[in-house]
Design a protein around this motif. Structure first.
Motif, short mmCIF file in Angstrom:
data_model
loop_
_atom_site.label_atom_id
_atom_site.label_comp_id
_atom_site.label_asym_id
_atom_site.label_seq_id
_atom_site.Cartn_x
_atom_site.Cartn_y
_atom_site.Cartn_z
N LEU A 360 0.93 -1.39 0.08
CA LEU A 360 0.11 -0.32 -0.16
C LEU A 360 1.21 1.16 0.08
CD1 LEU A 360 -3.04 1.43 -0.02
CD2 LEU A 360 -2.52 0.45 2.66
N ARG A 361 1.82 1.25 1.12
CA ARG A 361 2.81 2.36 0.54
C ARG A 361 3.54 2.61 -0.55
NH1 ARG A 361 5.80 0.82 4.88
NH2 ARG A 361 7.57 -0.08 3.76
N GLN A 362 3.82 1.51 -1.15
CA GLN A 362 3.94 1.48 -2.91
C GLN A 362 3.05 2.65 -2.91
OE1 GLN A 362 5.98 -2.30 -3.52
NE2 GLN A 362 7.79 -1.77 -2.47
N THR A 363 2.03 1.86 -3.82
CA THR A 363 1.16 2.56 -4.23
C THR A 363 0.89 3.87 -4.45
OG1 THR A 363 0.20 0.46 -4.12
CG2 THR A 363 -1.36 1.72 -4.68
N THR A 364 0.62 3.87 -3.57
CA THR A 364 0.57 5.21 -2.61
C THR A 364 1.38 6.37 -3.38
OG1 THR A 364 -1.16 4.82 -0.56
CG2 THR A 364 -0.04 7.53 -0.66
N GLY A 365 2.78 6.24 -2.79
CA GLY A 365 3.91 6.41 -3.73
C GLY A 365 3.56 7.19 -4.91
N LEU A 366 3.34 5.81 -6.02
CA LEU A 366 3.31 5.64 -6.98
C LEU A 366 1.81 6.71 -7.66
CD1 LEU A 366 4.01 4.34 -10.30
CD2 LEU A 366 2.41 2.82 -9.47
N MET A 367 1.10 6.86 -6.88
CA MET A 367 -0.52 7.78 -7.19
C MET A 367 0.01 9.38 -6.85
SD MET A 367 -3.09 5.37 -5.24
CE MET A 367 -4.24 6.94 -5.54
N GLU A 368 0.70 9.32 -6.03
CA GLU A 368 1.46 10.55 -5.96
C GLU A 368 1.88 11.22 -7.09
OE1 GLU A 368 2.88 10.66 -1.79
OE2 GLU A 368 0.77 10.69 -0.89
N TYR A 369 2.94 10.17 -7.38
CA TYR A 369 4.30 10.67 -7.93
C TYR A 369 3.61 10.99 -9.30
CZ TYR A 369 7.96 10.08 -11.30
OH TYR A 369 8.69 10.03 -12.41
#
Length: 810
Positions: A360-369
């Motif tokens: 989830l942390r990786q997915t959230t980071g990708l979304m913000e990017y």
């Protein structure tokens, strides 16, 4: 003399006889008591009326003997119309036991005569209160009965002997102890009364005063009244009538009814009857002696019963406590499994939480990017990375596919404890009646009639004697130790090795049998019962036997015979008509013990609690539901093998205890070999002198027997002294470990052929690391020792709890 007091008391008044008379039935009554129990009979039953009617009767005509008594059994046992005070014209009555009673119509006239001379009402009847025989008195009344002067004399002597101290006969109040007796006056005096009433002067001076004890003797020796004839009261008895069996006087012989009878001299018959009475007393004395010995035996039985009760209660408490301890151990094992399941579920859920959090942390980071990239106004720069970024977004989305957001573990525990078989076994827990118990005679009629002798007790299978070898099975049994009912023979039954019906394979008197020609790698159920002329006993507990595997491996070919003296019988191929028999190949032997529904003893319950996976199920259930031998940890029961041991080894305790006659190390093997499964046994040190180095472990069947265990490549062992231990194989010493043994120490050997390891324990603590790995083949338990050591083997033990937990986790 105190024991004869009951013979000296009247059955009516309960006091000592006073003027006793003898009834024709030979029983005695006080004269006054006899008068009190008189009743009147109808005129038609009087002696005169019966003589007038022509019936030939004697002077003492007894009524019907089936009339038990004139008096009710509900009262004191004696009834009386004493005083004859009943009102006139009293109708005929009948007592509860059927004898007719007719109270007299008129009370007796007042008289000043003694009871013996007082007139008796007409047609009087008297019933003996002891034998309940009734008779009608004649005109002489009670005077027709002879007086028992001998009984009077016995009572007089008895009462004198009972007097603790002779009392003064002239003291008005509280008599004092007598000091003298006057033989002429026949009176006992105390000193004050002697001076006052018997002065030593005047006419009394010539009287002879003697001590009280001497006076008692002289009184006993004084002549007593002589019995006189009942028909002629002034005449003494002088002869004995043989026909009437009574003393008579000379007038009876001249003018009386005895004139034509045979008579003999009174003195001669007196001596003859005394001799006959003495002889009869000898027989009675023997019975009395036997009765005293019997009473001693009964009192000893009371003491023995009390001692046995205490011992049996202690044994029962110990057995029940052992069951409770076993149940607590099993409870701890089950709780450990629950904790293990708990930890496993938590670990899975926590791992999933950690994995999902990272993703989830990786997915959230990708979304913000991606959002920041969308804000970029440079078209060429955006198009350079947009394709790759779109692929990353789609790939990340695919990674959140079906199942990723589904819990990998449920919150429910799938463990379900099935305690119904054990509860059923506890409810069936009962004592095994080894012999017929005496029954209360008052309750006999409430029980159904049984055979004259009981059936034999249920046989007990001797697990240490039972074994399998190749495709043969040897079974041994015995009668219970306390059984008193002999068995005429036994019936041994086996199933077909596939859970089918039982079949008889042996019937006979022997208690051991070997059955050949069984299937290899099959599980057989065996049971035995005893029989005699009365019937058949219940079946023994069911023994589960596993035959050896069918293998051509010559490396695993041990000569594993049972000694010939232990094989009195051999049944060849009991199922040859139905089974496809295979050639014999050597292998291993596994045993398990299953309860049968017939009995459940304390020992079998404890054993079943200790045996992992052992089920309590009715025998009628399908075998597949009872036990899967492949899934069980095999619990092996075995002893040391005298046949393969060195000649210096000394066996005892049914081959469970061994020592050695030599100072050199000698090897002894167990009877059972293992090639699969997990096996654990223990050895206790009974004697340990002069710091020897015994060795414990496993070995091949052809190991060297005259050196320490582990000196060759056929043995894997731990040898230990009083301070340290070493592991040894092929004469290689490894892993020195501190901590030795002493007398009373326990060495545990754990052979795990599933993990191919051998581990040792000393006093329940693991000794060093895992001793040996890569254990493959057929292994026999082994010990080497010399004359300074004695050890005892303990088998059939469950695997230690901590090892089971560790093995299951692995």
């Amino acid at each position: 003399m105190e024991e004869m007091e009951e013979e000296l008391k009247c059955p009516v008044c309960g006091s000592f006889y006073r003027e006793p008379i003898i009834l024709p039935c030979s029983h005695n009554l006080c004269q006054a008591c006899a008068r009190n129990i008189l009743v009147q009979t109808p005129e038609s039953e009087s002696p005169q009326s019966r003589r007038a009617s022509g019936s030939g009767v004697s002077d003492y005509d007894y009524l019907d003997l089936d009339k038990m008594s004139l008096y009710s059994e509900a009262d004191s046992g004696y009834g009386s119309y004493g005083g004859f005070a009943s009102a006139p014209t009293t109708p005929c009555q009948k007592s509860p036991n059927g004898v007719r009673v007719f109270p007299p119509a008129m009370p007796p006239p007042a008289t000043h005569l003694s009871p013996a001379l007082a007139p008796v009402p007409r047609n009087s009847c008297i019933t003996c209160p002891q034998c309940h025989r009734s008779l009608i008195l004649d005109d002489r009344g009670l005077r027709g009965f002879p007086k028992n002067r001998v009984l009077e004399g016995v009572i007089d002597r008895y009462q004198q002997s009972k007097a603790a101290a002779l009392k003064c006969q002239l003291c008005e109040k509280a008599p004092k102890e007598a000091t003298v007796m006057c033989e002429q006056c026949d009176v006992f005096y105390c000193d004050p009364c002697r001076l006052r009433c018997h002065p030593p002067r005047g006419p009394l001076a010539k009287h002879r005063l003697v001590p009280p004890a001497q006076g008692r003797v002289s009184r006993r020796l004084s002549p007593r009244k002589v019995s006189t004839c009942t028909d002629h009261e002034l005449e003494n008895h002088s002869m004995y009538c043989v026909q009437c069996k009574m003393p008579v006087c000379y007038q009876c012989l001249e003018e009386g009814k005895h004139s034509s009878h045979e008579v003999k001299a009174l003195g001669a018959m007196w001596k003859l009857h005394k001799s006959q009475l003495s002889q009869a007393l000898n027989g009675l004395s023997d019975r009395a002696k036997e009765a005293k010995e019997f009473l001693v035996q009964l009192r000893n039985m009371v003491q023995q019963i009390q001692e046995n009760s205490v011992e049996f209660e202690a044994c029962l408490v110990a057995q029940c406590d052992a069951l409770i301890d076993a149940l607590n151990r099993r409870k701890a094992q089950l709780l450990a499994r629950v904790n293990k399941e708990h930890e496993h579920k938590l670990k899975v859920v926590r791992d999933q939480i950690s994995h999902c959090t990272v993703k989830l942390r990786q997915t959230t980071g990708l979304m913000e990017y991606c959002l920041e990239v969308i804000k970029e106004n440079d078209p060429s720069g955006f198009l350079q990375i947009s394709d790759a970024l779109i692929r990353r977004v789609h790939l990340t989305e695919d990674q959140w596919g079906k199942g990723t957001l589904t819990p990998r573990m449920t919150t429910d525990f799938d463990l379900s404890l099935d305690n119904s078989p054990l509860l059923q076994s506890i409810h069936q827990l009962d004592f095994v009646q080894m012999k017929a118990q005496p029954r209360n005679c008052d309750a006999i009629h409430f029980q159904t009639t049984k055979a004259s002798s009981p059936v034999p007790a249920t046989p007990i299978l001797q697990l240490e004697e039972c074994c399998t070898h190749n495709n043969s099975a040897t079974l041994s049994w015995k009668q219970p130790p306390l059984s008193t009912v002999p068995a005429e023979g036994y019936i041994l039954e086996l199933d077909d090795g596939n859970g089918g019906q039982f079949r008889e394979v042996y019937v006979g008197k022997e208690t051991m049998c070997t059955v050949d020609g069984l299937h290899f790698n099959s599980t057989y159920n065996a049971r035995v019962k005893a029989f005699n002329k009365t019937g058949v006993s219940q079946y023994s507990k069911t023994l589960v036997l596993q035959t050896s595997e069918d293998t051509d491996s010559e490396e695993q070919t041990p000569p594993f015979p049972v000694p010939s003296e232990r094989l009195p019988l051999r049944r060849m191929s009991p199922f040859s008509s139905t089974l496809n028999l295979q050639p014999s190949f050597p292998g291993r032997s596994y045993f398990d013990f299953r309860s049968s529904p017939h009995q459940l003893s304390l020992h079998s319950s404890l054993q079943s609690l200790n045996a992992p996976g052992c089920n309590f199920e009715p025998q009628s259930a399908p075998y597949s539901q009872l036990v899967d031998i492949k899934k069980l940890l095999a619990v092996a029961w075995f002893a040391f093998d005298p046949g393969s041991a060195h000649a210096d080894i000394i066996f005892s305790n049914d081959n469970l205890t061994v020592t050695c006659s030599s100072y050199d190390d000698r090897v002894v093997l167990g009877k059972t070999g293992f090639s699969k499964g997990v096996h654990y046994w223990e050895i206790t040190v009974d004697r340990y002198d002069n710091h020897p180095d015994p060795a414990f472990g496993v070995a091949r069947i052809d190991v060297m027997k005259d050196v320490m265990l582990g000196k060759d490549d056929k043995a894997w062992a731990m040898y230990v002294d009083n301070n340290r231990s070493w592991f040894m194989h092929n004469n290689s010493h490894t892993n020195r470990t501190e901590g030795g043994i002493a007398k009373g120490a326990t060495i545990g050997v754990l052979l795990d052929l599933n993990r191919k390891t051998l581990t040792f324990f000393v006093n329940d603590e693991q000794q060093g690391p895992i001793a040996f790995e890569n254990m493959e083949g057929l292994f026999f338990p082994a010990v080497s020792l010399n004359r300074n050591v004695q050890v005892t083997l303990h088998t059939g033990l469950p695997v230690p709890d901590f090892y089971s937990s560790r093995a299951s986790i692995a």
